[in-house]
Enzyme design. Sequence first.
Site, PDB file in Angstrom:
ATOM      1  N   ASN A  70       1.090  -1.603   0.061  1.00 30.17           N
ATOM      2  CA  ASN A  70      -0.191  -0.404  -0.184  1.00 30.17           C
ATOM      3  C   ASN A  70       1.195   1.666   0.324  1.00 30.17           C
ATOM      4  O   ASN A  70       1.152   1.522   0.422  1.00 30.17           O
ATOM      5  CB  ASN A  70      -0.906   0.208   0.979  1.00 30.17           C
ATOM      6  CG  ASN A  70      -1.733   1.266   0.808  1.00 30.17           C
ATOM      7  OD1 ASN A  70      -1.674   1.797   0.828  1.00 30.17           O
ATOM      8  ND2 ASN A  70      -2.797   1.146   1.441  1.00 30.17           N
TER       9      ASN A  70
ATOM     10  N   GLU B 233      -4.065   1.858  -2.760  1.00 30.33           N
ATOM     11  CA  GLU B 233      -3.967   3.497  -2.448  1.00 30.33           C
ATOM     12  C   GLU B 233      -2.811   4.126  -3.479  1.00 30.33           C
ATOM     13  O   GLU B 233      -2.410   5.158  -3.104  1.00 30.33           O
ATOM     14  CB  GLU B 233      -3.671   3.521  -1.300  1.00 30.33           C
ATOM     15  CG  GLU B 233      -4.547   4.589   0.251  1.00 30.33           C
ATOM     16  CD  GLU B 233      -4.173   4.145   0.932  1.00 30.33           C
ATOM     17  OE1 GLU B 233      -5.156   5.527   1.917  1.00 30.33           O
ATOM     18  OE2 GLU B 233      -4.065   3.602   1.509  1.00 30.33           O
TER      19      GLU B 233
ATOM     20  N   ASP C 253      -3.721  -5.030   0.668  1.00 35.13           N
ATOM     21  CA  ASP C 253      -4.515  -4.656   1.548  1.00 35.13           C
ATOM     22  C   ASP C 253      -6.100  -5.053   1.940  1.00 35.13           C
ATOM     23  O   ASP C 253      -6.666  -4.322   1.438  1.00 35.13           O
ATOM     24  CB  ASP C 253      -4.239  -2.772   1.822  1.00 35.13           C
ATOM     25  CG  ASP C 253      -4.602  -2.443   3.188  1.00 35.13           C
ATOM     26  OD1 ASP C 253      -4.921  -2.929   3.929  1.00 35.13           O
ATOM     27  OD2 ASP C 253      -4.359  -1.131   3.485  1.00 35.13           O
TER      28      ASP C 253
ATOM     29  N   ASN D 119      -7.730  -4.744   5.410  1.00 39.32           N
ATOM     30  CA  ASN D 119      -8.424  -4.274   6.370  1.00 39.32           C
ATOM     31  C   ASN D 119      -9.046  -4.928   6.819  1.00 39.32           C
ATOM     32  O   ASN D 119      -9.966  -4.129   7.176  1.00 39.32           O
ATOM     33  CB  ASN D 119      -8.829  -2.649   5.320  1.00 39.32           C
ATOM     34  CG  ASN D 119      -8.080  -1.475   5.417  1.00 39.32           C
ATOM     35  OD1 ASN D 119      -7.538  -0.917   6.108  1.00 39.32           O
ATOM     36  ND2 ASN D 119      -8.609  -0.510   4.131  1.00 39.32           N
TER      37      ASN D 119
ATOM     38  N   ASP E  98      -1.793  -6.421   5.473  1.00 40.33           N
ATOM     39  CA  ASP E  98      -1.427  -6.985   3.935  1.00 40.33           C
ATOM     40  C   ASP E  98      -1.193  -8.255   3.826  1.00 40.33           C
ATOM     41  O   ASP E  98      -0.485  -8.628   4.870  1.00 40.33           O
ATOM     42  CB  ASP E  98      -0.762  -5.591   4.010  1.00 40.33           C
ATOM     43  CG  ASP E  98      -0.773  -4.293   4.229  1.00 40.33           C
ATOM     44  OD1 ASP E  98      -0.732  -3.996   3.282  1.00 40.33           O
ATOM     45  OD2 ASP E  98      -0.154  -3.855   4.730  1.00 40.33           O
TER      46      ASP E  98
ATOM     47  N   ASP F 299       2.779   4.099   5.370  1.00 36.12           N
ATOM     48  CA  ASP F 299       2.091   3.979   6.813  1.00 36.12           C
ATOM     49  C   ASP F 299       2.298   2.260   6.814  1.00 36.12           C
ATOM     50  O   ASP F 299       1.778   1.962   7.577  1.00 36.12           O
ATOM     51  CB  ASP F 299       0.778   4.553   7.760  1.00 36.12           C
ATOM     52  CG  ASP F 299      -0.177   3.924   6.175  1.00 36.12           C
ATOM     53  OD1 ASP F 299      -0.603   3.892   5.932  1.00 36.12           O
ATOM     54  OD2 ASP F 299      -1.283   4.744   7.105  1.00 36.12           O
ATOM     55  N   HIS F 300       2.389   2.264   5.546  1.00 37.88           N
ATOM     56  CA  HIS F 300       2.366   0.266   5.206  1.00 37.88           C
ATOM     57  C   HIS F 300       4.148  -0.145   4.990  1.00 37.88           C
ATOM     58  O   HIS F 300       5.309   1.049   4.366  1.00 37.88           O
ATOM     59  CB  HIS F 300       1.619  -0.436   4.215  1.00 37.88           C
ATOM     60  CG  HIS F 300       0.399  -0.253   4.584  1.00 37.88           C
ATOM     61  ND1 HIS F 300      -0.241  -1.071   4.874  1.00 37.88           N
ATOM     62  CD2 HIS F 300      -0.706   1.214   4.507  1.00 37.88           C
ATOM     63  CE1 HIS F 300      -1.712  -0.518   4.813  1.00 37.88           C
ATOM     64  NE2 HIS F 300      -1.590   0.736   4.402  1.00 37.88           N
TER      65      HIS F 300
END
Length: 265
Positions: free
Chosen positions: A10, A37, A150, A152, A221, A250-251
């Site tokens: 991501n 993303e 991802d 989520n 992920d 942030d991943h």
Amino acid sequence: MKALKIATFNINGIRSRLPALLAWLEREQPDIACLQELKAADQQFPRQALEAAGYACVYQGQPSWNGVAILARGSEPLEVRRGLPGMEDDTQSRYLEAAVHGVLVACLYLPNGNPQPGPKFDYKLRWFECLIQHAQGLYGSGHPTVMAGDFNVVPTDMDIYNPRSWLKDALLQPESRACFARLLGQGWVDAIRHLYPDERIYTFWDYFRNHWARNAGLRIDHLLLNPDLAPYLKRAGVDAWVRNEARASDHAPTWIELGTRRRQT
């Protein structure tokens, strides 16, 4: 089966993080990279820069939000599908399939679902149901298949540093976890958990409250393998060094390595 390294990442904005993406591709050299993303329309996707780095690509962009892409090193991905069956009215770019290096690759960015309850969580669950239904066909297709992206979803409490402060988050809701469990119940192999059944491994560290420095992470992920691909699984891991770079996503990229021969069972 040829030896392959397949990763999911991501990127959280491909235009602003293109230098970091190119640096990671050069250092780690995945054969296949699934991105989520993108936050860029198709005309803003940096195809030329990626091709110059040796990666052909298929992508489904969206201005400001979402967006998915599949990159292939030394090969041209053949697009198979964009968008999930049953989600034809969906305006969000979240799902892409391509045949790459002899593997069917499904790259996905499952809806976050926050705040919950509410329409965003309802959308998450509807999307998840369509994924589960489509995944059943992929699982039994007879083709080596990986679903990477991802999701989520934090599958269990072992996949988060501390669930207490996230109890109201959509990523930990019983409905979200139940959907992921149903997906695995079809027979998919969760590569990271399969190789590391007892280790806390994270792929995401929030920007807030010093999460990275404290290693207060989540595992959201995932790379899921069908029975035609799982026997070739050799290694898996997370390129956590990427999260420590300047202006990082942030991943961190999560990856698997496939061997040329099936494991003995």
